[in-house]
Design a protein around this motif. Structure first.
Motif, PDB file in Angstrom:
ATOM      1  N   TYR A  91      20.884  18.176  37.686  1.00 63.16           N
ATOM      2  CA  TYR A  91      19.768  17.624  36.919  1.00 63.16           C
ATOM      3  C   TYR A  91      19.318  16.290  37.512  1.00 63.16           C
ATOM      4  CZ  TYR A  91      19.663  20.824  32.902  1.00 63.16           C
ATOM      5  OH  TYR A  91      19.492  21.921  32.084  1.00 63.16           O
ATOM      6  N   ALA A  92      20.287  15.440  37.846  1.00 66.57           N
ATOM      7  CA  ALA A  92      19.964  14.100  38.351  1.00 66.57           C
ATOM      8  C   ALA A  92      19.203  14.181  39.679  1.00 66.57           C
ATOM      9  CB  ALA A  92      21.240  13.286  38.516  1.00 66.57           C
ATOM     10  N   VAL A  93      19.694  14.999  40.612  1.00 67.99           N
ATOM     11  CA  VAL A  93      19.048  15.115  41.922  1.00 67.99           C
ATOM     12  C   VAL A  93      17.665  15.761  41.774  1.00 67.99           C
ATOM     13  CG1 VAL A  93      19.208  16.171  44.221  1.00 67.99           C
ATOM     14  CG2 VAL A  93      21.235  15.153  43.170  1.00 67.99           C
ATOM     15  N   PHE A  94      17.545  16.725  40.869  1.00 74.07           N
ATOM     16  CA  PHE A  94      16.243  17.349  40.626  1.00 74.07           C
ATOM     17  C   PHE A  94      15.230  16.312  40.133  1.00 74.07           C
ATOM     18  CE2 PHE A  94      13.142  19.442  37.879  1.00 74.07           C
ATOM     19  CZ  PHE A  94      12.705  20.491  38.678  1.00 74.07           C
ATOM     20  N   MET A  95      15.642  15.471  39.199  1.00 76.55           N
ATOM     21  CA  MET A  95      14.736  14.452  38.675  1.00 76.55           C
ATOM     22  C   MET A  95      14.364  13.436  39.754  1.00 76.55           C
ATOM     23  SD  MET A  95      15.898  13.725  34.729  1.00 76.55           S
ATOM     24  CE  MET A  95      17.617  13.387  35.079  1.00 76.55           C
ATOM     25  N   MET A  96      15.325  13.067  40.603  1.00 77.72           N
ATOM     26  CA  MET A  96      15.016  12.156  41.713  1.00 77.72           C
ATOM     27  C   MET A  96      13.978  12.784  42.651  1.00 77.72           C
ATOM     28  SD  MET A  96      18.805  10.860  42.750  1.00 77.72           S
ATOM     29  CE  MET A  96      19.947  10.167  41.548  1.00 77.72           C
ATOM     30  N   ALA A  97      14.124  14.092  42.902  1.00 79.64           N
ATOM     31  CA  ALA A  97      13.195  14.783  43.793  1.00 79.64           C
ATOM     32  C   ALA A  97      11.789  14.867  43.215  1.00 79.64           C
ATOM     33  CB  ALA A  97      13.723  16.189  44.092  1.00 79.64           C
ATOM     34  N   ALA A  98      11.675  14.738  41.895  1.00 76.96           N
ATOM     35  CA  ALA A  98      10.369  14.840  41.224  1.00 76.96           C
ATOM     36  C   ALA A  98       9.586  13.529  41.257  1.00 76.96           C
ATOM     37  CB  ALA A  98      10.560  15.285  39.774  1.00 76.96           C
ATOM     38  N   ARG A  99      10.151  12.477  41.804  1.00 75.63           N
ATOM     39  CA  ARG A  99       9.567  11.134  41.693  1.00 75.63           C
ATOM     40  C   ARG A  99       8.103  11.044  42.133  1.00 75.63           C
ATOM     41  NH1 ARG A  99      11.210   6.603  45.903  1.00 75.63           N
ATOM     42  NH2 ARG A  99       9.596   7.800  47.019  1.00 75.63           N
ATOM     43  N   ASP A 100       7.752  11.673  43.222  1.00 73.70           N
ATOM     44  CA  ASP A 100       6.416  11.488  43.803  1.00 73.70           C
ATOM     45  C   ASP A 100       5.457  12.642  43.542  1.00 73.70           C
ATOM     46  OD1 ASP A 100       7.308   9.079  44.838  1.00 73.70           O
ATOM     47  OD2 ASP A 100       7.879   9.947  46.773  1.00 73.70           O
ATOM     48  N   ILE A 101       5.824  13.570  42.698  1.00 74.67           N
ATOM     49  CA  ILE A 101       4.965  14.739  42.491  1.00 74.67           C
ATOM     50  C   ILE A 101       3.723  14.377  41.684  1.00 74.67           C
ATOM     51  CG2 ILE A 101       6.887  16.376  42.583  1.00 74.67           C
ATOM     52  CD1 ILE A 101       6.720  16.531  39.506  1.00 74.67           C
ATOM     53  N   ASP A 102       2.711  15.227  41.791  1.00 71.74           N
ATOM     54  CA  ASP A 102       1.550  15.163  40.898  1.00 71.74           C
ATOM     55  C   ASP A 102       2.014  15.768  39.572  1.00 71.74           C
ATOM     56  OD1 ASP A 102      -0.738  15.858  39.395  1.00 71.74           O
ATOM     57  OD2 ASP A 102      -1.969  16.029  41.185  1.00 71.74           O
ATOM     58  N   LEU A 103       2.240  14.920  38.586  1.00 74.44           N
ATOM     59  CA  LEU A 103       2.938  15.345  37.374  1.00 74.44           C
ATOM     60  C   LEU A 103       2.168  16.399  36.591  1.00 74.44           C
ATOM     61  CD1 LEU A 103       5.425  15.059  35.708  1.00 74.44           C
ATOM     62  CD2 LEU A 103       4.484  13.014  34.645  1.00 74.44           C
ATOM     63  N   LYS A 104       0.888  16.190  36.426  1.00 70.99           N
ATOM     64  CA  LYS A 104       0.113  17.160  35.641  1.00 70.99           C
ATOM     65  C   LYS A 104       0.066  18.515  36.347  1.00 70.99           C
ATOM     66  CE  LYS A 104      -3.209  17.029  32.101  1.00 70.99           C
ATOM     67  NZ  LYS A 104      -3.926  16.108  31.223  1.00 70.99           N
ATOM     68  N   LYS A 105      -0.048  18.482  37.662  1.00 71.89           N
ATOM     69  CA  LYS A 105      -0.044  19.727  38.438  1.00 71.89           C
ATOM     70  C   LYS A 105       1.286  20.455  38.271  1.00 71.89           C
ATOM     71  CE  LYS A 105      -0.104  21.266  43.272  1.00 71.89           C
ATOM     72  NZ  LYS A 105      -0.211  20.808  44.688  1.00 71.89           N
ATOM     73  N   ALA A 106       2.380  19.721  38.336  1.00 71.01           N
ATOM     74  CA  ALA A 106       3.715  20.330  38.200  1.00 71.01           C
ATOM     75  C   ALA A 106       3.921  20.910  36.810  1.00 71.01           C
ATOM     76  CB  ALA A 106       4.793  19.295  38.506  1.00 71.01           C
ATOM     77  N   MET A 107       3.479  20.183  35.787  1.00 73.96           N
ATOM     78  CA  MET A 107       3.653  20.669  34.421  1.00 73.96           C
ATOM     79  C   MET A 107       2.801  21.912  34.163  1.00 73.96           C
ATOM     80  SD  MET A 107       5.985  18.826  33.058  1.00 73.96           S
ATOM     81  CE  MET A 107       5.877  18.850  31.266  1.00 73.96           C
ATOM     82  N   LYS A 108       1.609  21.953  34.732  1.00 72.13           N
ATOM     83  CA  LYS A 108       0.778  23.152  34.605  1.00 72.13           C
ATOM     84  C   LYS A 108       1.427  24.332  35.315  1.00 72.13           C
ATOM     85  CE  LYS A 108      -3.819  21.161  33.879  1.00 72.13           C
ATOM     86  NZ  LYS A 108      -5.208  21.031  34.399  1.00 72.13           N
ATOM     87  N   TYR A 109       2.037  24.073  36.459  1.00 74.85           N
ATOM     88  CA  TYR A 109       2.719  25.131  37.195  1.00 74.85           C
ATOM     89  C   TYR A 109       3.861  25.702  36.353  1.00 74.85           C
ATOM     90  CZ  TYR A 109       5.256  27.523  40.918  1.00 74.85           C
ATOM     91  OH  TYR A 109       5.896  28.473  41.677  1.00 74.85           O
ATOM     92  N   ILE A 110       4.674  24.814  35.761  1.00 77.08           N
ATOM     93  CA  ILE A 110       5.772  25.250  34.887  1.00 77.08           C
ATOM     94  C   ILE A 110       5.224  26.054  33.714  1.00 77.08           C
ATOM     95  CG2 ILE A 110       7.586  24.458  33.319  1.00 77.08           C
ATOM     96  CD1 ILE A 110       7.916  22.014  35.149  1.00 77.08           C
ATOM     97  N   PHE A 111       4.129  25.575  33.140  1.00 72.50           N
ATOM     98  CA  PHE A 111       3.518  26.215  31.973  1.00 72.50           C
ATOM     99  C   PHE A 111       3.085  27.639  32.298  1.00 72.50           C
ATOM    100  CE2 PHE A 111      -0.382  27.121  29.490  1.00 72.50           C
ATOM    101  CZ  PHE A 111       0.132  27.031  28.207  1.00 72.50           C
TER     102      PHE A 111
END
Length: 394
Positions: A91-111
């Motif tokens: 979980y920790a490494v995954f969250m670190m890897a998410a630091r620079d992502i386009d957040l809204k784009k990523a959340m829409k992808y998950i959705f």
């Protein structure tokens, strides 16, 4: 990785992150069905962990951030070596890897990936290809014979948990701009899902969530109210954790011990929670879940499962990791306050209360906890001390 330009490293990081995210979402969707995964999960986890670790190494970090990364990795690795569970490290490494992502784009992808997967599972159950729409009527521990619809998800609570995740994701992405009609349609979908799955917890938490969500959508000034963030900070770690600790303590009180000074209260609450409190002590031979089984760091023998999610965090990972997780939630609430992000606040509030009685989001499956990219981005911003007012949700 100095042979790569900064632009190429950023592009490669994004690709690798989405590959890891896609794999995690895929195994999460498979796990929600009746398809057996056997031992393939551990190998998949190694792949996604390696991918996200590469992403972290590809990123540019200053000295302070490297210290934080080292401390977090050391803590979660020690937890893994003692408990035998690598969930927190992954979980920790995954969250670190998410630091620079386009957040809204990523959340829409998950959705959209999640919704497509949920719809496919339900469709396959309806046409008789995967699982069942509803198992034969039986007693689910409430003293009544009832039919609970599961639509191929293996259990009615798993089905509702998926609808609940969809609703929270929808709120985060679209809630602020959605019309009243759209809000009512989503509420109707959630209500029908809670009715056919016969989940009282889901219905109560969803009413609370939609009530706060409606208020945030149609009374814009609420995100400026400091008291909203303070109350959430009190409800989440204080009430949720305190109630869970109390439950783990009183779970040992024998049934029908009428002379116990809190017997009536314990029995009344436990009845409303469908015997979840007493089951912490009496459901397994080793009394898994009761406070006497908790350790500073858990061990490899703490594998039993039960419904109360916060108790499971203490039991599975240990008292120290659970305290750190609670403190981390308070920090995220503080960041939400600084950013005036009421929608992430609502998700945290809803998930925290839901997790008191359901452990759906306390698991080894990263894909279940869809809020992780948000936490990763916000913590990365906090460590780097970017401008507080910058809203990464926009």
């Amino acid at each position: 990785m100095n042979f790569l330009s900064e632009e190429k490293r950023a592009k490669l990081s994004e690709v690798l992150f989405y590959v890891a995210l896609s794999i995690e979402l895929g195994i999460m969707l498979l796990e929600k069905t009746v398809i057996p995964l056997h031992d393939c999960q551990s190998y998949v986890y190694r792949v996604t962990f390696l991918l996200t670790l590469i992403v972290v190494l590809l990123m540019k970090h200053d000295k302070k951030e490297w210290i934080v990364i080292g401390a977090v990795c050391l803590f979660t690795f020690v937890s893994y070596r003692i408990s035998g569970k690598n969930d927190l490290l992954r979980y920790a490494v995954f969250m670190m890897a998410a630091r620079d992502i386009d957040l809204k784009k990523a959340m829409k992808y998950i959705f959209y990936v999640s919704v497509a997967g949920y719809a496919l599972i339900a469709l396959l159950s309806v046409v008789g290809k995967l699982g069942v729409v509803a198992p034969p009527p039986r007693d689910y521990g409430r003293g009544d014979i009832e039919v609970r619809y599961e639509f191929g998800f293996g259990h009615a609570n798993t089905f509702y948990g998926s609808v609940y995740a969809f609703v929270l994701l929808w709120m985060w992405i679209y809630g602020e701009a959605a019309s009243l009609r759209e809000w009512l349609l989503v509420f109707a979908l959630n209500f029908m899902a809670s009715v056919v799955s016969a989940t009282r917890t889901g219905m109560l938490v969803s009413v609370l969530t939609f009530g706060v969500g409606f208020l945030a959508r149609f009374y814009k000034k609420i995100k400026e109210c400091k008291i909203v963030y303070v109350l959430t900070a009190l409800v989440t770690p204080v009430f949720c954790v305190a109630f869970s600790v109390w439950s783990a303590v009183v779970s040992k009180v024998p049934r029908y011990e009428f002379e116990h000074k809190h017997y009536d209260l314990i029995e009344w609450i436990d009845d409303k929670l469908n015997n979840r409190i007493h089951d912490l002590y009496r459901e397994t031979e080793k009394h898994a879940g009761s406070i006497w089984t908790w350790k500073l760091f858990s061990d490899g023998n703490s594998e039993e499962t039960f419904d109360m999610g916060w108790v499971r965090i203490f039991y599975w990972y240990g008292i120290i990791p659970a305290i750190v997780i609670s403190a981390l939630i308070v920090l995220i609430i503080y960041i939400c306050y600084k950013k005036k992000d009421v929608w992430t606040l609502i998700i945290i509030l809803s998930l925290s209360i839901y997790t008191v009685v359901e452990a759906t989001f306390v698991s080894e499956y990263i894909g279940r906890l869809f809020i992780l990219p948000v936490i990763g981005v916000y913590l990365g911003e906090f460590v780097n001390r970017k401008k507080d007012g910058e809203c990464l949700r926009s």
